[in-house]
Design an enzyme around this catalytic site. Structure first.
Site, PDB file in Angstrom:
ATOM      1  N   PHE A  97       1.591  -1.357   0.072  1.00  0.00           N
ATOM      2  CA  PHE A  97       0.329  -0.225   0.093  1.00  0.00           C
ATOM      3  C   PHE A  97       1.013   1.387   0.294  1.00  0.00           C
ATOM      4  O   PHE A  97       0.670   2.075  -0.925  1.00  0.00           O
ATOM      5  CB  PHE A  97      -0.673  -0.169   1.345  1.00  0.00           C
ATOM      6  CG  PHE A  97      -1.638   1.011   1.407  1.00  0.00           C
ATOM      7  CD1 PHE A  97      -2.197   1.901   0.735  1.00  0.00           C
ATOM      8  CD2 PHE A  97      -1.929   1.479   2.781  1.00  0.00           C
ATOM      9  CE1 PHE A  97      -2.891   3.488   0.425  1.00  0.00           C
ATOM     10  CE2 PHE A  97      -2.650   3.259   3.233  1.00  0.00           C
ATOM     11  CZ  PHE A  97      -2.782   3.401   1.453  1.00  0.00           C
ATOM     12  N   THR A 114       6.626   2.672  11.933  1.00  0.00           N
ATOM     13  CA  THR A 114       5.025   3.404  12.326  1.00  0.00           C
ATOM     14  C   THR A 114       4.703   3.666  13.669  1.00  0.00           C
ATOM     15  O   THR A 114       6.099   4.259  14.191  1.00  0.00           O
ATOM     16  CB  THR A 114       3.975   2.053  12.534  1.00  0.00           C
ATOM     17  OG1 THR A 114       3.811   2.136  13.559  1.00  0.00           O
ATOM     18  CG2 THR A 114       5.130   1.118  13.658  1.00  0.00           C
ATOM     19  N   ASP A 115       4.354   4.828  14.223  1.00  0.00           N
ATOM     20  CA  ASP A 115       4.225   5.627  15.291  1.00  0.00           C
ATOM     21  C   ASP A 115       3.606   4.262  16.501  1.00  0.00           C
ATOM     22  O   ASP A 115       3.461   4.670  17.670  1.00  0.00           O
ATOM     23  CB  ASP A 115       3.439   6.721  15.710  1.00  0.00           C
ATOM     24  CG  ASP A 115       1.184   6.130  15.054  1.00  0.00           C
ATOM     25  OD1 ASP A 115       1.301   4.895  15.042  1.00  0.00           O
ATOM     26  OD2 ASP A 115       1.126   6.887  15.308  1.00  0.00           O
ATOM     27  N   GLU A 116       3.037   3.134  16.703  1.00  0.00           N
ATOM     28  CA  GLU A 116       2.639   2.241  16.487  1.00  0.00           C
ATOM     29  C   GLU A 116       4.168   1.952  18.618  1.00  0.00           C
ATOM     30  O   GLU A 116       3.643   1.118  18.792  1.00  0.00           O
ATOM     31  CB  GLU A 116       1.643   0.848  16.831  1.00  0.00           C
ATOM     32  CG  GLU A 116       1.137   1.788  15.682  1.00  0.00           C
ATOM     33  CD  GLU A 116       0.178   0.354  15.753  1.00  0.00           C
ATOM     34  OE1 GLU A 116      -0.034  -1.031  16.101  1.00  0.00           O
ATOM     35  OE2 GLU A 116      -0.531   0.494  13.763  1.00  0.00           O
ATOM     36  N   TYR A 158       3.395  -7.152  16.087  1.00  0.00           N
ATOM     37  CA  TYR A 158       2.807  -6.169  15.660  1.00  0.00           C
ATOM     38  C   TYR A 158       4.193  -4.484  15.745  1.00  0.00           C
ATOM     39  O   TYR A 158       5.754  -4.773  15.003  1.00  0.00           O
ATOM     40  CB  TYR A 158       2.239  -5.253  14.774  1.00  0.00           C
ATOM     41  CG  TYR A 158       2.614  -4.672  13.597  1.00  0.00           C
ATOM     42  CD1 TYR A 158       3.443  -4.229  12.587  1.00  0.00           C
ATOM     43  CD2 TYR A 158       1.755  -3.348  13.530  1.00  0.00           C
ATOM     44  CE1 TYR A 158       3.676  -3.641  12.081  1.00  0.00           C
ATOM     45  CE2 TYR A 158       2.014  -1.950  13.046  1.00  0.00           C
ATOM     46  CZ  TYR A 158       2.763  -2.178  12.089  1.00  0.00           C
ATOM     47  OH  TYR A 158       3.394  -0.890  11.478  1.00  0.00           O
ATOM     48  N   LYS A 213       8.571  -3.675  15.250  1.00  0.00           N
ATOM     49  CA  LYS A 213       9.006  -2.638  14.733  1.00  0.00           C
ATOM     50  C   LYS A 213      10.108  -2.223  15.163  1.00  0.00           C
ATOM     51  O   LYS A 213      10.494  -1.118  14.250  1.00  0.00           O
ATOM     52  CB  LYS A 213       8.005  -1.619  13.821  1.00  0.00           C
ATOM     53  CG  LYS A 213       7.145  -2.183  12.911  1.00  0.00           C
ATOM     54  CD  LYS A 213       7.579  -2.770  11.339  1.00  0.00           C
ATOM     55  CE  LYS A 213       8.515  -1.434  11.031  1.00  0.00           C
ATOM     56  NZ  LYS A 213       8.819  -1.250   9.285  1.00  0.00           N
ATOM     57  N   ARG A 268     -10.264  -5.829  20.030  1.00  0.00           N
ATOM     58  CA  ARG A 268      -8.725  -6.717  19.920  1.00  0.00           C
ATOM     59  C   ARG A 268      -7.881  -6.562  21.035  1.00  0.00           C
ATOM     60  O   ARG A 268      -8.134  -5.658  22.157  1.00  0.00           O
ATOM     61  CB  ARG A 268      -7.966  -5.336  19.338  1.00  0.00           C
ATOM     62  CG  ARG A 268      -6.492  -5.860  19.017  1.00  0.00           C
ATOM     63  CD  ARG A 268      -5.371  -4.263  18.233  1.00  0.00           C
ATOM     64  NE  ARG A 268      -6.040  -4.695  16.979  1.00  0.00           N
ATOM     65  CZ  ARG A 268      -6.123  -3.810  16.283  1.00  0.00           C
ATOM     66  NH1 ARG A 268      -5.642  -2.600  16.621  1.00  0.00           N
ATOM     67  NH2 ARG A 268      -6.181  -3.844  15.093  1.00  0.00           N
TER      68      ARG A 268
END
Length: 358
Positions: free
Chosen positions: A11, A133-135, A158, A162, A290
């Site tokens: 993506f 990612t900001d995660e 995940y 990262k 989740r």
């Protein structure tokens, strides 16, 4: 400049390639394994530029990475290849450990050997740009924003994978001198996104008049960034970012998940009304949350604004309308994915019984 992009059929990766080929005279080499979420149809116009090449390869394959670097001799690497869906990481973390951690290590090792073989200005100008990612920062409460030096506190397999890859990239810069730069972004949305993610799933379920699953109460907050804005920001970070620096990229568009779904419903009511005048909001269904669901993400993008001059050009409402219109007008792109690869089933229940969203 010749840029090697890993994960370029995904993506964000495909958006980066489309941007680079349209906005610059650079050449792009796309390295992608072509897993379930990759689709070369997102790059159908790339070949016509004469500045694009594709290599199907796994970033965990050291020999393949070394051979590709030697064959193409890139001036920079933009590393986007990753497993990226939190729900899938809950159900199957092994793929995330392999690709996001071991794959990043393998690519770094190959890049270091390649860079050490360069000379003069080519060696000085080389960059390894790691897109993250900001995660990795974990969750925020009702207030505050992530800055570049926010301590890492990942919640999911995940985000942990990262975070690990971010640390590896910084270690290769500090230990070996590899000229790296890191960026961490907020939630992306836009055309060509695989339908497992919230926005395309909601659009396609609205179109099919299926239930619209919203986790918990829908109060979790995300900052949304239009993917084409992100691609433009990444090009700036690659060409103007400082070695050893990191840059947070956000869209200045915080919304609760429920507000996002309701906005899509309002757009669908206008662009593709339901029979009898019913609202798409009637399809909203609250489902079990989740596991480990972070409450809120928010990006302070002041550094990239002040240092590189980047601000998002697409506000959320305009970007979301463009996205809804794109999915409504491009069934030929998404229909095979829904029919053969992902039909809307619930993921991320940590081993609990899963039911399809029908």
């Amino acid at each position: 400049m010749k840029i090697l992009v890993t994960g370029g059929a995904g993506f964000i990766g495909s958006a980066v390639i489309r941007h680079v080929l349209a906005a610059t005279d650079h050449t792009v080499v796309n390295v992608d394994k072509l897993t379930y979420a990759a689709d070369l149809r997102s790059l159908e116009q790339a070949d016509a530029t004469g500045r694009y090449a594709f290599e199907q390869a796994d970033i965990c394959d050291a020999a393949a990475m070394q051979a590709i670097l030697q064959r193409h001799q890139p001036d920079a690497i933009m590393h986007l290849a990753a497993e990226s869906h939190v729900d899938r990481s809950i159900d199957g973390p092994g793929d995330f450990i392999r690709t996001n951690i071991l794959g990043t290590y393998t690519l770094l090792d190959a890049a270091l050997g390649y860079w050490r073989g360069l000379a003069g200005t080519k060696a000085e100008a080389f960059r390894f740009h790691h897109i993250s990612t900001d995660e990795v920062f974990g969750a925020l409460g009702d207030t505050g924003q992530f800055v570049e030096d926010t301590p890492y506190d990942p919640s999911s397999p995940y985000s942990a994978s990262k975070a690990s890859s971010d640390h590896l990239v910084r270690a290769w810069q500090r230990t070996y001198g590899l000229p790296t730069v890191v960026s961490n972004c907020s939630n992306n949305y836009g055309p060509y996104q695989f339908p497992e993610k919230l926005i395309p799933l909601t659009i396609l379920n609205c179109r099919a008049e299926k239930p619209l699953p919203v986790y918990g109460t829908g109060s979790n907050v995300r900052d949304w960034l239009f993917v084409e804005d992100h691609a433009a920001a990444l090009a700036l970070v690659l060409t103007r970012g400082g070695v050893g620096q990191s840059y947070n990229i956000g869209g200045n568009s915080e919304r609760t998940n429920l507000a996002v779904v309701e906005t899509i419903c309002a757009l669908m009511d206008r662009l593709r009304p339901r029979a009898g005048g019913a609202s798409h909001r009637d399809l909203i269904t609250f489902v079990t949350d989740r596991p480990g669901h972070d409450f809120r993400y928010a990006i302070d993008a002041g550094k990239i604004r002040d240092a590189l001059g980047f601000t998002p050009s697409v506000d959320f409402e305009a970007g979301l309308e463009r996205t809804v219109a794109w999915y409504l007008g491009n069934e030929a792109w998404w229909r095979p994915l829904v029919d053969r690869q992902y039909g809307g089933e619930r993921l991320g229940l940590a081993g609990a019984r899963k039911t399809a969203v029908r």
